[in-house]
Design a protein around this motif. Structure first.
Motif, mmCIF file in Angstrom:
data_model
loop_
_atom_site.group_PDB
_atom_site.id
_atom_site.type_symbol
_atom_site.label_atom_id
_atom_site.label_comp_id
_atom_site.label_asym_id
_atom_site.label_seq_id
_atom_site.Cartn_x
_atom_site.Cartn_y
_atom_site.Cartn_z
ATOM 1 N N GLY A 6 2.274 -32.450 43.665
ATOM 2 C CA GLY A 6 2.494 -31.884 42.346
ATOM 3 C C GLY A 6 3.083 -32.917 41.406
ATOM 4 N N HIS A 7 2.587 -32.941 40.154
ATOM 5 C CA HIS A 7 3.142 -33.871 39.172
ATOM 6 C C HIS A 7 3.304 -33.184 37.815
ATOM 7 C CE1 HIS A 7 -1.175 -34.301 38.462
ATOM 8 N NE2 HIS A 7 -1.326 -34.959 39.602
ATOM 9 N N LYS A 8 3.922 -33.894 36.894
ATOM 10 C CA LYS A 8 4.341 -33.300 35.623
ATOM 11 C C LYS A 8 3.371 -33.550 34.475
ATOM 12 C CE LYS A 8 9.169 -34.251 36.879
ATOM 13 N NZ LYS A 8 10.383 -35.017 36.481
ATOM 14 N N ALA A 9 2.175 -34.011 34.775
ATOM 15 C CA ALA A 9 1.258 -34.431 33.711
ATOM 16 C C ALA A 9 0.863 -33.280 32.792
ATOM 17 C CB ALA A 9 0.015 -35.069 34.318
ATOM 18 N N PHE A 10 0.546 -32.115 33.361
ATOM 19 C CA PHE A 10 0.081 -30.957 32.592
ATOM 20 C C PHE A 10 0.630 -29.690 33.254
ATOM 21 C CE2 PHE A 10 -3.263 -34.218 32.689
ATOM 22 C CZ PHE A 10 -3.464 -34.466 31.332
ATOM 23 N N PHE A 11 0.637 -28.588 32.512
ATOM 24 C CA PHE A 11 1.012 -27.327 33.142
ATOM 25 C C PHE A 11 0.292 -26.152 32.484
ATOM 26 C CE2 PHE A 11 4.212 -27.707 29.764
ATOM 27 C CZ PHE A 11 4.229 -26.419 29.215
ATOM 28 N N ASP A 12 0.116 -25.090 33.283
ATOM 29 C CA ASP A 12 -0.350 -23.793 32.806
ATOM 30 C C ASP A 12 0.846 -22.865 32.684
ATOM 31 O OD1 ASP A 12 -2.931 -24.719 32.961
ATOM 32 O OD2 ASP A 12 -3.585 -23.282 34.501
ATOM 33 N N SER A 13 0.785 -21.971 31.731
ATOM 34 C CA SER A 13 1.788 -20.929 31.575
ATOM 35 C C SER A 13 1.091 -19.576 31.683
ATOM 36 C CB SER A 13 2.480 -21.063 30.212
ATOM 37 O OG SER A 13 3.398 -20.008 30.008
ATOM 38 N N VAL A 14 1.589 -18.717 32.556
ATOM 39 C CA VAL A 14 0.972 -17.406 32.769
ATOM 40 C C VAL A 14 2.031 -16.324 32.583
ATOM 41 C CG1 VAL A 14 -0.232 -15.889 34.387
ATOM 42 C CG2 VAL A 14 -0.769 -18.334 34.333
ATOM 43 N N THR A 15 1.744 -15.383 31.691
ATOM 44 C CA THR A 15 2.623 -14.250 31.446
ATOM 45 C C THR A 15 1.981 -12.981 31.983
ATOM 46 O OG1 THR A 15 3.545 -15.257 29.443
ATOM 47 C CG2 THR A 15 3.789 -12.871 29.677
ATOM 48 N N VAL A 16 2.719 -12.232 32.772
ATOM 49 C CA VAL A 16 2.238 -10.963 33.311
ATOM 50 C C VAL A 16 3.159 -9.853 32.815
ATOM 51 C CG1 VAL A 16 1.711 -9.647 35.390
ATOM 52 C CG2 VAL A 16 1.334 -12.112 35.361
ATOM 53 N N LYS A 17 2.571 -8.793 32.266
ATOM 54 C CA LYS A 17 3.374 -7.664 31.787
ATOM 55 C C LYS A 17 2.649 -6.353 32.061
ATOM 56 C CE LYS A 17 1.759 -7.698 26.958
ATOM 57 N NZ LYS A 17 2.210 -7.803 25.547
ATOM 58 N N ASP A 77 -4.579 -26.285 49.387
ATOM 59 C CA ASP A 77 -3.863 -27.527 49.106
ATOM 60 C C ASP A 77 -3.241 -27.550 47.712
ATOM 61 O OD1 ASP A 77 -6.442 -27.615 48.106
ATOM 62 O OD2 ASP A 77 -6.973 -29.526 49.034
ATOM 63 N N ASN A 78 -4.052 -27.425 46.647
ATOM 64 C CA ASN A 78 -3.483 -27.478 45.300
ATOM 65 C C ASN A 78 -2.475 -26.365 45.047
ATOM 66 O OD1 ASN A 78 -6.543 -28.732 44.410
ATOM 67 N ND2 ASN A 78 -4.728 -29.741 43.598
ATOM 68 N N VAL A 79 -2.775 -25.150 45.506
ATOM 69 C CA VAL A 79 -1.867 -24.043 45.203
ATOM 70 C C VAL A 79 -0.532 -24.197 45.921
ATOM 71 C CG1 VAL A 79 -3.730 -22.453 44.658
ATOM 72 C CG2 VAL A 79 -2.830 -22.504 46.988
ATOM 73 N N SER A 80 -0.531 -24.927 47.036
ATOM 74 C CA SER A 80 0.761 -25.153 47.704
ATOM 75 C C SER A 80 1.694 -25.952 46.818
ATOM 76 C CB SER A 80 0.546 -25.864 49.045
ATOM 77 O OG SER A 80 0.039 -27.177 48.881
ATOM 78 N N SER A 81 1.131 -26.917 46.060
ATOM 79 C CA SER A 81 1.953 -27.637 45.079
ATOM 80 C C SER A 81 2.404 -26.716 43.968
ATOM 81 C CB SER A 81 1.163 -28.805 44.475
ATOM 82 O OG SER A 81 0.883 -29.791 45.435
ATOM 83 N N GLY A 82 1.557 -25.737 43.604
ATOM 84 C CA GLY A 82 1.905 -24.788 42.559
ATOM 85 C C GLY A 82 2.996 -23.827 42.951
ATOM 86 N N ILE A 83 3.240 -23.688 44.238
ATOM 87 C CA ILE A 83 4.319 -22.813 44.723
ATOM 88 C C ILE A 83 5.546 -23.620 45.129
ATOM 89 C CG2 ILE A 83 4.984 -21.139 46.497
ATOM 90 C CD1 ILE A 83 2.961 -20.052 44.438
ATOM 91 N N TYR A 84 5.360 -24.737 45.808
ATOM 92 C CA TYR A 84 6.472 -25.521 46.331
ATOM 93 C C TYR A 84 6.877 -26.681 45.424
ATOM 94 C CZ TYR A 84 6.514 -23.455 51.061
ATOM 95 O OH TYR A 84 6.648 -22.606 52.131
ATOM 96 N N GLY A 85 5.915 -27.276 44.696
ATOM 97 C CA GLY A 85 6.174 -28.545 44.033
ATOM 98 C C GLY A 85 6.186 -29.675 45.056
ATOM 99 N N GLY A 86 6.271 -30.909 44.569
ATOM 100 C CA GLY A 86 6.395 -32.069 45.444
ATOM 101 C C GLY A 86 5.166 -32.327 46.289
ATOM 102 N N LEU A 87 5.369 -32.961 47.435
ATOM 103 C CA LEU A 87 4.307 -33.292 48.377
ATOM 104 C C LEU A 87 4.279 -32.231 49.466
ATOM 105 C CD1 LEU A 87 2.146 -35.176 49.582
ATOM 106 C CD2 LEU A 87 4.007 -36.482 50.661
ATOM 107 N N THR A 88 3.127 -31.583 49.601
ATOM 108 C CA THR A 88 3.016 -30.483 50.552
ATOM 109 C C THR A 88 1.941 -30.774 51.583
ATOM 110 O OG1 THR A 88 1.604 -29.358 48.924
ATOM 111 C CG2 THR A 88 3.892 -28.651 49.085
ATOM 112 N N LEU A 89 2.198 -30.284 52.792
ATOM 113 C CA LEU A 89 1.295 -30.415 53.922
ATOM 114 C C LEU A 89 0.939 -29.021 54.422
ATOM 115 C CD1 LEU A 89 -0.031 -31.894 56.416
ATOM 116 C CD2 LEU A 89 2.237 -31.784 57.486
#
Length: 309
Positions: free
Chosen positions: A30-41, A140-152
């Motif tokens: 995971g890196h800080k280059a870009f991000f999505d924002s999701v609002t649920v209501k 793989d990608n979603v694990s970074s979206g939940i944990y951040g950092g380097l995930t295995l």
């Protein structure tokens, strides 16, 4: 299930680079280059409504929507939800765009409805949304979206994720070609070899082990030695013919290493204070020019955690 007092929850999930050379489908950074924002209501219906100007608005064709539908089905949730997606992670460039949307949505729903899901369970539901993007649920990608950092990814059934400590100070340089390919991820996955020789397996296992050792021990040479792949990256070379030239040039300028980010075309370069950065950027310009390919550069850092995002 206790319905939360929250009326709406917004979460961010960031860009990521999967595979890291030999780590196909099991590693992500995971890196800080870009991000999505999701609002649920909450809404007054019993269905899920997607609000987005850049992703499909049919819930079962949207990565965030499909993840939420799966949660509601499995947990017997009967409520109406609006999911508003603000895309910041570019689509189709190998930066984990679909995973960013689904993981942010899952984290938002988990808090809004007080579901009490742990991180591995959230990875499971987030990866389900990837079916909408490329036809397969890969974590793989979603694990970074939940944990951040380097995930295995240590297991996919059940989903188990290990977060790997990085003990080396990197700068990350993303080389983002201005090219678009229809159904790129689906195609990139389809051309990966379905079987390899034992000799190739041994070399591949050695490389991924050496690379992870390098990250954990802060061993620059081990990271460089390990971050090479003659199986998946090699099978995709025709998609990104400039990649081998770029990697050779950046190594010559003493970058730590480089790899294709996810399914590409973005390339991820690991640089440090020993890297001759200006010369490296000049070489990249020359190579991409020789292929008549426009591109952009994004410098960023590793995203360590997401608990407060």
């Amino acid at each position: 299930m206790n319905e939360s007092y929250y009326m709406e929850v917004t979460k961010k999930s960031y860009s990521s680079s999967a595979n890291l050379g030999p780590g196909y489908d099991i590693l992500s950074l995971g890196h800080k280059a870009f991000f999505d924002s999701v609002t649920v209501k909450h809404n007054n219906s019993n269905g899920v409504k997607i609000i987005s100007n850049s992703t499909p608005e049919e819930p079962d064709k949207n990565t965030a929507g499909l993840s939420i539908l799966k949660i509601m089905e499995d947990k017997g949730i009967k409520t109406g939800l609006d999911i508003t997606i603000k895309k910041g992670v570019p689509i189709g460039l190998g930066l984990g765009s679909s995973g960013a949307s689904s993981s942010a949505a899952v984290r938002s729903v988990n808090e809004l409805l007080d579901l009490g899901m742990g991180k591995d369970e959230m990875v499971y539901y987030s990866m389900y949304g990837e079916i909408a993007a490329c036809g397969s649920a890969h974590p793989d990608n979603v694990s970074s979206g939940i944990y951040g950092g380097l995930t295995l990814i240590s297991s996919t059934s059940p989903v188990k994720v290990k977060k790997i400590d990085i003990n080396y100070n990197f700068n990350l340089v993303l080389v983002i070609p201005d090219i678009s390919m229809k159904n790129k991820t689906r195609y990139a996955r389809s051309i990966v070899p379905q079987s390899i020789k034992m000799e190739e397996h041994i070399v591949h296992t050695s490389r991924i082990s050496t690379m992870l050792y390098g990250f954990m021990k802060g061993d620059r040479d081990a990271i460089r030695e390990g971050m090479n792949d003659d199986i998946v990256e090699r099978s995709r070379e025709a998609m990104f013919p400039f990649y081998r030239d770029i990697k050779e040039k950046v190594i010559n300028r003493n970058a730590v290493s480089a790899c294709i980010s996810g399914a590409g075309p973005t390339m991820l370069i690991f640089a440090d204070d020993k890297t001759r950065k200006d010369e490296m950027l000049g070489d990249i310009k020359n190579v991409m020019g020789s292929y008549n390919t426009d591109y952009s550069i994004r410098e960023t850092g590793i995203l360590e955690g997401l608990d407060d995002q």
